[in-house]
Structures are given as structure tokens and as C-alpha cells.
Scaffold this motif. Structure first.
Motif, mmCIF file in Angstrom:
data_model
loop_
_atom_site.group_PDB
_atom_site.id
_atom_site.type_symbol
_atom_site.label_atom_id
_atom_site.label_comp_id
_atom_site.label_asym_id
_atom_site.label_seq_id
_atom_site.Cartn_x
_atom_site.Cartn_y
_atom_site.Cartn_z
ATOM 1 N N ALA A 191 3.634 34.440 -33.709
ATOM 2 C CA ALA A 191 4.743 33.901 -34.486
ATOM 3 C C ALA A 191 6.033 34.717 -34.440
ATOM 4 N N ALA A 192 5.947 36.041 -34.482
ATOM 5 C CA ALA A 192 7.171 36.849 -34.520
ATOM 6 C C ALA A 192 7.946 36.736 -33.209
ATOM 7 N N VAL A 193 7.234 36.848 -32.095
ATOM 8 C CA VAL A 193 7.884 36.719 -30.787
ATOM 9 C C VAL A 193 8.398 35.297 -30.585
ATOM 10 N N SER A 194 7.637 34.320 -31.026
ATOM 11 C CA SER A 194 8.063 32.920 -30.889
ATOM 12 C C SER A 194 9.346 32.654 -31.677
ATOM 13 N N TRP A 195 9.446 33.218 -32.872
ATOM 14 C CA TRP A 195 10.638 32.985 -33.701
ATOM 15 C C TRP A 195 11.894 33.529 -33.038
ATOM 16 N N LEU A 196 11.767 34.637 -32.325
ATOM 17 C CA LEU A 196 12.934 35.257 -31.692
ATOM 18 C C LEU A 196 13.247 34.700 -30.308
ATOM 19 N N THR A 197 12.231 34.207 -29.603
ATOM 20 C CA THR A 197 12.434 33.839 -28.195
ATOM 21 C C THR A 197 11.972 32.440 -27.829
ATOM 22 N N HIS A 198 11.249 31.767 -28.726
ATOM 23 C CA HIS A 198 10.639 30.466 -28.480
ATOM 24 C C HIS A 198 9.373 30.560 -27.628
ATOM 25 N N PHE A 199 8.960 31.744 -27.206
ATOM 26 C CA PHE A 199 7.788 31.845 -26.334
ATOM 27 C C PHE A 199 6.497 31.844 -27.144
ATOM 28 N N VAL A 200 5.566 30.957 -26.754
ATOM 29 C CA VAL A 200 4.228 30.889 -27.343
ATOM 30 C C VAL A 200 3.222 31.068 -26.213
ATOM 31 N N PRO A 201 2.338 32.065 -26.293
ATOM 32 C CA PRO A 201 1.400 32.302 -25.186
ATOM 33 C C PRO A 201 0.221 31.338 -25.204
ATOM 34 N N TYR A 202 -0.211 30.954 -24.010
ATOM 35 C CA TYR A 202 -1.478 30.237 -23.895
ATOM 36 C C TYR A 202 -2.644 31.198 -24.090
ATOM 37 N N TRP A 203 -2.502 32.438 -23.610
ATOM 38 C CA TRP A 203 -3.553 33.434 -23.684
ATOM 39 C C TRP A 203 -2.914 34.814 -23.468
ATOM 40 N N SER A 204 -3.745 35.859 -23.345
ATOM 41 C CA SER A 204 -3.300 37.210 -23.052
ATOM 42 C C SER A 204 -2.502 37.801 -24.215
ATOM 43 N N GLN A 205 -1.856 38.958 -23.961
ATOM 44 C CA GLN A 205 -1.101 39.660 -24.988
ATOM 45 C C GLN A 205 0.173 40.231 -24.382
ATOM 46 N N GLY A 206 1.142 40.512 -25.240
ATOM 47 C CA GLY A 206 2.399 41.081 -24.778
ATOM 48 C C GLY A 206 3.127 41.769 -25.917
ATOM 49 N N VAL A 207 4.201 42.459 -25.570
ATOM 50 C CA VAL A 207 5.046 43.127 -26.562
ATOM 51 C C VAL A 207 6.498 42.829 -26.220
ATOM 52 N N LEU A 208 7.228 42.335 -27.208
ATOM 53 C CA LEU A 208 8.656 42.103 -27.052
ATOM 54 C C LEU A 208 9.405 43.362 -27.477
ATOM 55 N N VAL A 209 10.289 43.823 -26.619
ATOM 56 C CA VAL A 209 11.128 44.974 -26.929
ATOM 57 C C VAL A 209 12.528 44.467 -27.241
ATOM 58 N N THR A 257 10.077 28.531 -20.595
ATOM 59 C CA THR A 257 9.763 28.067 -21.950
ATOM 60 C C THR A 257 10.304 28.986 -23.034
ATOM 61 N N SER A 258 11.169 29.939 -22.642
ATOM 62 C CA SER A 258 11.644 30.909 -23.631
ATOM 63 C C SER A 258 13.078 31.320 -23.354
ATOM 64 N N HIS A 259 13.615 32.125 -24.278
ATOM 65 C CA HIS A 259 14.984 32.644 -24.159
ATOM 66 C C HIS A 259 14.907 34.159 -24.313
ATOM 67 N N MET A 260 14.799 34.848 -23.185
ATOM 68 C CA MET A 260 14.669 36.300 -23.198
ATOM 69 C C MET A 260 15.211 36.851 -21.889
ATOM 70 N N GLY A 261 15.217 38.181 -21.773
ATOM 71 C CA GLY A 261 15.720 38.828 -20.572
ATOM 72 C C GLY A 261 14.603 39.144 -19.603
ATOM 73 N N GLU A 262 14.481 40.409 -19.224
ATOM 74 C CA GLU A 262 13.507 40.814 -18.209
ATOM 75 C C GLU A 262 12.078 40.584 -18.696
ATOM 76 N N ILE A 263 11.240 40.091 -17.784
ATOM 77 C CA ILE A 263 9.816 39.893 -18.051
ATOM 78 C C ILE A 263 9.045 40.829 -17.137
ATOM 79 N N VAL A 264 8.335 41.769 -17.731
ATOM 80 C CA VAL A 264 7.595 42.773 -16.966
ATOM 81 C C VAL A 264 6.112 42.445 -17.035
ATOM 82 N N SER A 265 5.537 42.054 -15.908
ATOM 83 C CA SER A 265 4.107 41.752 -15.837
ATOM 84 C C SER A 265 3.361 43.020 -15.446
ATOM 85 N N THR A 266 2.408 43.428 -16.276
ATOM 86 C CA THR A 266 1.746 44.702 -16.034
ATOM 87 C C THR A 266 0.333 44.714 -16.598
ATOM 88 N N PRO A 267 -0.628 45.328 -15.865
ATOM 89 C CA PRO A 267 -1.970 45.532 -16.431
ATOM 90 C C PRO A 267 -2.028 46.778 -17.312
#
Length: 333
Positions: free
Chosen positions: A47-65, A89-99
Motif C-alpha cells: 500500500a505505501a509504495v502503491s500510494w506514492l507510485t501506483h505500483f502494485v506487485p503481483y509477487w516478490s518484494q522491493g524497496v522504494l527509495v 504500470t507506475s510513476h517512478m524513476g530508475e528501477i533496479v532489478s537485483t537478487p
């Protein structure tokens, strides 16, 4: 894994609305002397990330900086091939994909002096441990109260989407119950969930108390069970990251309860009126990373849910109603 439709309609949620929410957070960050704000998300806590960026994940985890300036940056435990869909599906800048979510976050925050983390105590160890081990000169503070202070009042876009979610949930529930009587949980669940998903709901959860004579706990039923003479049903539904709940106890007294709760959306425990007695009340609103959380009182200007257990002429009823806390008090949504 989420199974419904996820898309961004800029007419419904303009980029300017999301930018204004980010600006509210940044104003609070400046007051608290933060060099960055971190917001965790995963499947049950979007919910917190979605409120700021509109992004809702199907799965997995992430951190918005959220840095002091520039677009928000998103670090996610998904392969790079998913980054294009996240951007769409969102409004944000750089997306860093990382394990190595925590380690790469630590590198990004290497020169920060003070970092706020929303719900710090709930940050998974796999993310928090690398941060604390690497950022020995960085002060990490709990920014939960900061986020709650800017989360409400809701803007027009959030109210409109939540209202549409409430209308869809009500329509699907009313139509399904009108096709009864139901004797099996599977058929009733399908009659509610199917039309809701076809209408664009991104998530639908149908919970039942199958036989109120034996158990009043609402739960998601795995498989198919027989419904008792009296049962309760609650639908939790999401659209564009905004959740509502609506619940009913079909049968005698149901319409009376619905009308009474709409006229008394914040009932007091023990209140009695016209044969209705209030046994318990739960208020829920979106105040952090979870879509809905129990609250002592609804924040000003916040959509929320009132859940109540009531007795109607001696018969037990479970009901839930989407509401809005406004200048004129709490009203049905």
C-alpha cells in the motif's frame, strides 16, 4: 500471487496526483532531517509504495527509495525483464532489478547520514541486516509516524477509486445473494468473485462464516463446504491499489442491519436501537504498508471500513461497510 488486472490509467490517477503525494512526503522528510525515505513492499504489503507510485506487485518484494529530490527509485527482487512492466504500470524513476536487495540498497545509501524507514520493525532481515552491517555511519530511524502524518486526507483520485471499488463489491455481492439461496460455499464464492474479476478488480477475497450457529469467524474457505441455515459473507476487493470490504449476513434482518449501519456508520459497543444491539466494532483504514489495518479512530479525510457484530432481535449478524471520514463526520462511501 495476485491474479487480477493491473494497469495505470493516467486519466484516473494523473501523474500530478502522485507527484503531489511525493511532495507531501518530502516536506515531512525535510522537517525530520532525512536524507532518504525507504518504503518496503511485497504481495500482502503493497500500500505505501502503491500510494506514492501506483505500483502494485503481483509477487516478490522491493524497496522504494525516496531521495530529497528527483523521482523515486525502486529496488526489486525480480529479473530485468519485468522492469518494463513495472514502468508501464507506475510513476517512478530508475528501477533496479537485483537478487541482492539489501546489499544494493546499502550501496545506493552509502553517503547518507539519516534514513527513515516506514515500519522499520517489520523490515525483513534479508533487507535490514545488510543495511545495518554496511551503513555503520548512517542513522536509521523509524518513519512510520512520519508517513502516517502525510498519508491523509485522501485526495480526490483516491476517494473516487475507493468509491468505485465499493460500488463494484456491493454490486457483485448483492447480485450473487439475490441468486440464492446458497447451500455450498464454492458456488457462492464463484458467483461473487467471477463477475468482480471480469469487471477489472485486481484482487477479490471472499470470506465466509459458513454456519453462525457453530462459528462466527470469517475466513477464506479452501474447497467447498456446506452452508448452514445462517451464514455470513464478506468481500474484500481492490482496484488500483485501494481496498474495501463489504459484509452481510443473508436472511431475516439483513436489510434492517444494512440500513441501520448506513445511518450509524460509527456505532458504539453496547448501543441498542430498534431491536439492534452492537456487540463489537472494528475500524480499518490504510495507514502504512498494509491495504487495511485496524485503527482506534479513522484518520481525518480517510476512506475506511466499519466492521460490526450485531444482535437483531436476538439473532447474530456480521456486517462490514466502506465509509469515508470527512468534515461532516463518518459517512457511507
Amino acid at each position: 500471487m495476485r491474479r487480477g488486472l493491473l494497469s495505470w490509467d493516467e486519466a484516473e490517477v494523473p501523474a500530478a496526483v502522485l507527484d503531489a503525494r511525493v511532495a507531501r512526503c518530502r516536506d515531512a522528510m525535510m522537517v525530520d532531517g532525512l536524507d532518504a525515505l525507504l518504503l518496503y513492499n511485497n504481495f500482502p504489503r503493497p500500500a505505501a509504495v502503491s500510494w506514492l507510485t501506483h505500483f502494485v506487485p503481483y509477487w516478490s518484494q522491493g524497496v522504494l527509495v525516496l531521495p530529497p529530490d528527483g523521482p523515486p527509485e525502486y529496488f526489486v527482487s525480480l529479473s530485468k525483464r519485468v522492469a518494463g512492466w513495472i514502468a508501464e504500470t507506475s510513476h517512478m524513476g530508475e528501477i533496479v532489478s537485483t537478487p541482492r536487495l539489501g546489499a544494493d540498497l546499502a550501496k545506493r545509501l552509502d553517503d547518507t547520514k539519516r534514513v527513515g524507514i516506514v515500519e522499520l520493525g517489520r523490515l525483513p532481515g534479508g533487507v535490514g541486516r545488510p543495511l545495518s552491517e554496511a551503513l555503520t555511519k548512517t542513522e536509521m530511524v523509524d518513519a512510520t509516524a512520519l508517513f502516517r502524518s502525510v498519508r491523509h486526507p485522501a485526495d480526490d483520485a483516491e476517494i473516487a477509486i475507493t468509491r468505485s471499488a465499493a460500488a463494484l463489491a456491493s454490486e457483485c455481492l448483492d447480485k450473487a445473494l439475490g441468486e440464492g439461496p446458497w447451500r455450498r460455499s464454492g458456488a457462492l464464492t464463484a458467483a461473487i468473485e467471477g463477475p468482480a474479476r471480469l469487471a477489472g478488480a485486481e484482487e477479490v477475497i471472499v470470506e465466509l462464516a459458513p454456519d453462525l450457529a457453530h462459528d462466527t469467524a470469517l475466513r477464506r474457505i479452501d474447497g467447498d463446504v456446506e452452508l448452514g441455515a445462517r451464514y455470513a459473507v464478506r468481500v474484500s476487493l481492490a482496484r488500483k491499489g485501494h481496498w474495501v470490504r463489504i459484509g452481510r449476513t443473508p436472511g431475516d434482518g439483513d436489510e434492517k442491519v444494512a440500513a441501520w449501519l448506513a445511518s450509524n456508520p460509527t456505532p458504539s459497543v453496547g448501543a441498542a436501537d430498534g431491536g439492534i444491539t452492537v456487540d463489537s466494532v472494528v475500524l480499518e483504514a490504510c495507514i502504512g504498508t498494509a491495504p487495511l489495518s485496524p485503527v482506534v479512530g479513522l484518520p481525518a479525510g480517510a476512506p475506511g471500513v466499519v466492521g460490526a457484530v450485531l444482535s437483531v432481535d436476538g439473532a447474530l449478524h456480521l456486517a462490514s461497510l466502506p465509509v469515508l471520514s470527512g468534515d461532516g463526520g463518518v459517512v457511507p462511501l
